[in-house]
Design an enzyme around this catalytic site. Structure first.
Site, PDB file in Angstrom:
ATOM      1  N   LYS A 142       3.809  -8.319  -3.779  1.00 53.87           N
ATOM      2  CA  LYS A 142       3.805  -7.311  -4.841  1.00 53.87           C
ATOM      3  C   LYS A 142       5.222  -7.027  -5.333  1.00 53.87           C
ATOM      4  O   LYS A 142       5.466  -6.944  -6.547  1.00 53.87           O
ATOM      5  CB  LYS A 142       3.149  -6.026  -4.326  1.00 53.87           C
ATOM      6  CG  LYS A 142       1.651  -6.173  -4.079  1.00 53.87           C
ATOM      7  CD  LYS A 142       1.049  -4.925  -3.456  1.00 53.87           C
ATOM      8  CE  LYS A 142      -0.446  -5.100  -3.259  1.00 53.87           C
ATOM      9  NZ  LYS A 142      -1.079  -3.922  -2.622  1.00 53.87           N
TER      10      LYS A 142
ATOM     11  N   SER B 103      -5.077   0.074  -2.466  1.00 50.68           N
ATOM     12  CA  SER B 103      -3.609   0.115  -2.530  1.00 50.68           C
ATOM     13  C   SER B 103      -3.094   0.722  -3.827  1.00 50.68           C
ATOM     14  O   SER B 103      -1.900   0.997  -3.942  1.00 50.68           O
ATOM     15  CB  SER B 103      -3.038  -1.299  -2.363  1.00 50.68           C
ATOM     16  OG  SER B 103      -3.428  -2.136  -3.426  1.00 50.68           O
TER      17      SER B 103
END
Length: 637
Positions: free
Chosen positions: A545, A502
């Site tokens: 996140k 990611s």
């Protein structure tokens, strides 16, 4: 590319308005696939027609089995009462007899009456017993003892009832604590005058015999922790006969062998998909014995089904929670939490236990406020309490950044430095936080050095991500000739293994910034995976996140220039907290969704991709004709 505030969570208020006035509690909402498999299984008999139910976390198996029992009955369902009767020919081999369900005690009364009558006066009673209890095994037993008296029978007991059925007996029997005794039963021993022996009343049935004629559900994980039980169950299913084991331990000589019991039932194994996969892979008999898969879902898909039936499921959860009623104002927050548990805006959770816990906590809050209903404030307080309980490690980590022990910039512009978004799992807690990624370039042969991989702090997936972005750079800038620039890239102040792809988009943008000498805005963090052509791909834990980065920016003070870049593919997973939504709505914080690396570069550097790449190509062209100066000792040679 900027995401509007109304897109940051599911349409929970529109959902709540569809709640019917009188929903009907139903634990099987959203399980059409599994129910079709169960229905097909129940239509078929035989030794090779059993099923496996893939259960999900939070599924209340007992409730599901009760509902299945009401909806589906095994087509070959037949209940009997089972008895063991004294064998006139052998004291240690009692005979197994089945009679119509619910008649065992009447049968015993008739047998007692039979033995009390003289042998020459039994004919009419025998005919009556034949007609009243038309069981083949019972009639055979009557013929065997028609001329016997109590004195002709060995031992002190005439009979014992092993299984007694009635109209209240469940068609589905659950064995969730699986042991040899609980599943198969046992024959206990007794000591009389120093002699160890067994008798009829010491025969104890297990779940297998109690379910005989119906459906037996077994916890597969419990069963497989004891391999001997699995082999024994397979043998019984293949032969349709249950043989009693010898009572006691092997070193005790206590021969007692009741006649085997004919077995006729449907077995459903309950377990997760990993157990199902292991059984199929490791046991060659499994597919033959258990050909039917009932796959229960953990989520209710709104893209496939209407929303309204989900309120029947919520009514079931509310009923089982045994707490206060839910008000219309509280419903949107409950739906928001149900969507959060599923990770998608178009899905709602079917985790019964998790939702029950939410309602019970909210009920406790309402009770403390002396309220008779669960309102919006009660649910909101529960969610805040959970954040407070679970946020200690995240706060400690954020404090290190705020105190300067870990350097993360949230303002200004820097060349070759970007804030990636990571998820940290430590001490049972999982939270998101930004991580500083830096890149430097130098004269070389075009290779990209991943310092984390060189120091063995990089997982295989992260290494794959770095190799993909290396392929992208080579594809763009080194198609016809070798690059004269090499680069190094690293997660700064990271002392544990880094894994996942990611961060590959952030690493690529960081490298391109260093190559083009173009500064990156530090107030914008970025997450996303990238392929060899620069397309941005979805990542996991997008909400965590964003929340981690927002919390840091909020603690330092929002300046209206901060935000995050996420893949467009993750839009369907957004389910953010009210304070983030409010900040986005007020233009104090921004969330951008992109599909290509060009979009990310434009947001981070303020320049378009064409300008950046032209600068990089010019720099590479200048270096292409420059030969590095040789060391003095080579020049002398």
């Amino acid at each position: 590319m900027r995401v509007a505030a109304e897109q940051l969570q599911p349409p929970i208020y529109a959902w709540a308005q569809q709640r019917p006035a009188s929903p009907s509690a139903n634990p099987l909402v959203g399980q059409n696939r599994a129910l079709a498999a169960i229905e097909q299984t129940m239509r078929i008999g035989g030794r090779y027609a059993h099923g496996f139910m893939v259960t999900t976390p939070g599924l209340r198996v007992v409730d599901v089995l009760k509902e299945l029992q009401q909806r589906y009955q095994w087509m070959h369902f037949e209940r009997h009462d089972w008895l063991y009767l004294a064998n006139p020919d052998s004291a240690s081999e009692p005979l197994c007899v089945n009679v119509p369900a619910g008649t065992a005690r009447e049968v015993l009364a008739g047998l007692m009456k039979l033995f009390e009558q003289p042998v020459n006066e039994r004919e009419s009673l025998l005919k009556e017993l034949h007609a009243t209890f038309p069981s083949e095994r019972f009639i055979a037993y009557l013929k065997r003892v028609s001329d016997k008296t109590f004195d002709d029978l060995p031992g002190n007991e005439l009979a014992t009832i092993i299984v007694e059925s009635d109209q209240q007996t469940d068609d589905f029997v659950l064995c969730d604590r699986v042991t040899d005794t609980s599943l198969f039963g046992s024959i206990r021993l007794q000591s009389v005058a120093g002699t160890i022996s067994s008798e009829l009343h010491l025969i104890q049935p297990g779940a297998l015999l109690k379910a005989n004629g119906g459906v037996l559900a077994i916890d597969a994980e419990e069963l497989l922790t004891q391999p001997g039980l699995w082999r024994k169950l397979k043998y019984i299913l293949r032969t349709s006969l249950f043989h009693w084991p010898q009572p006691g331990e092997a070193n005790i000589a206590a021969y007692y062998q009741p006649e085997p019991v004919p077995i006729h039932l449907k077995v459903l194994l309950l377990g997760d998909r990993s157990i199902y996969g292991q059984l199929r892979e490791l046991d060659r008999d499994f597919d033959n014995l258990f050909p039917y898969l009932a796959d229960f879902s953990a989520h209710y898909s709104l893209s496939q089904d209407e929303l309204v039936p989900y309120f029947d499921y919520l009514a079931y959860v509310e009923r089982e929670s045994a707490t206060f009623p839910i008000t219309d104002e509280a419903l949107p927050l409950i739906l928001k939490e149900a969507s959060r548990l599923s990770d998608y805006q178009t899905e709602l959770s079917l985790d019964t236990i998790a939702l029950m816990q939410l309602l019970r906590e909210a009920g406790a809050v309402a009770k403390a406020k002396e309220q008779a209903t669960i309102d919006h404030e009660a649910v909101l307080q529960v969610l805040k309490q959970r954040q407070q309980r679970e946020g200690y490690i995240a706060e400690l980590s954020r404090r290190q950044i705020l105190e300067g022990q870990v350097f993360i910039a949230t303002e200004g512009d820097v060349v070759g430095q970007v804030n990636g978004l990571t998820v940290v799992t430590i001490g049972g807690s999982e939270f998101g936080e930004p991580s500083r990624i830096t890149a430097t370039v130098h004269y070389g042969d075009g290779d990209i050095i991943d310092i984390d991989r060189k120091s063995e702090l990089s997982g295989s997936i992260h290494t794959k991500g770095v190799m993909i972005l290396s392929a992208y750079i080579a594809n763009v800038f080194a198609k016809s000739e070798e690059m004269r620039l090499s680069a190094t890239i690293v997660f700064e102040q990271s002392y544990y293994e880094v894994d996942g792809d990611s961060a590959s988009l952030a690493e690529l943008c960081c490298l391109l910034s260093a190559l083009a000498e173009s500064p990156i805005a530090q107030g914008i963090a970025i997450t996303g995976a990238v392929d060899q052509f620069g397309a941005v791909q979805a990542i996991g834990s997008v909400n965590e996140k964003i929340t981690g980065h927002f919390a840091l920016c909020q603690a330092r003070g929002l300046d209206g220039k901060q935000g995050v870049i996420i893949p467009q593919a993750n839009m369907s997973q957004l389910n953010l907290e009210p304070d983030i939504i409010a900040a986005v709505e007020a233009n104090k914080y921004h969330i951008y969704a992109i599909e290509d690396v060009a979009d990310a570069l434009a947001l981070l550097t303020g320049e378009n991709q064409k300008q950046l790449y032209a600068r990089i190509e010019k720099r590479l062209e200048e270096l292409q004709h420059c030969e590095p100066e040789q060391p003095w000792y080579k020049r002398i040679w």
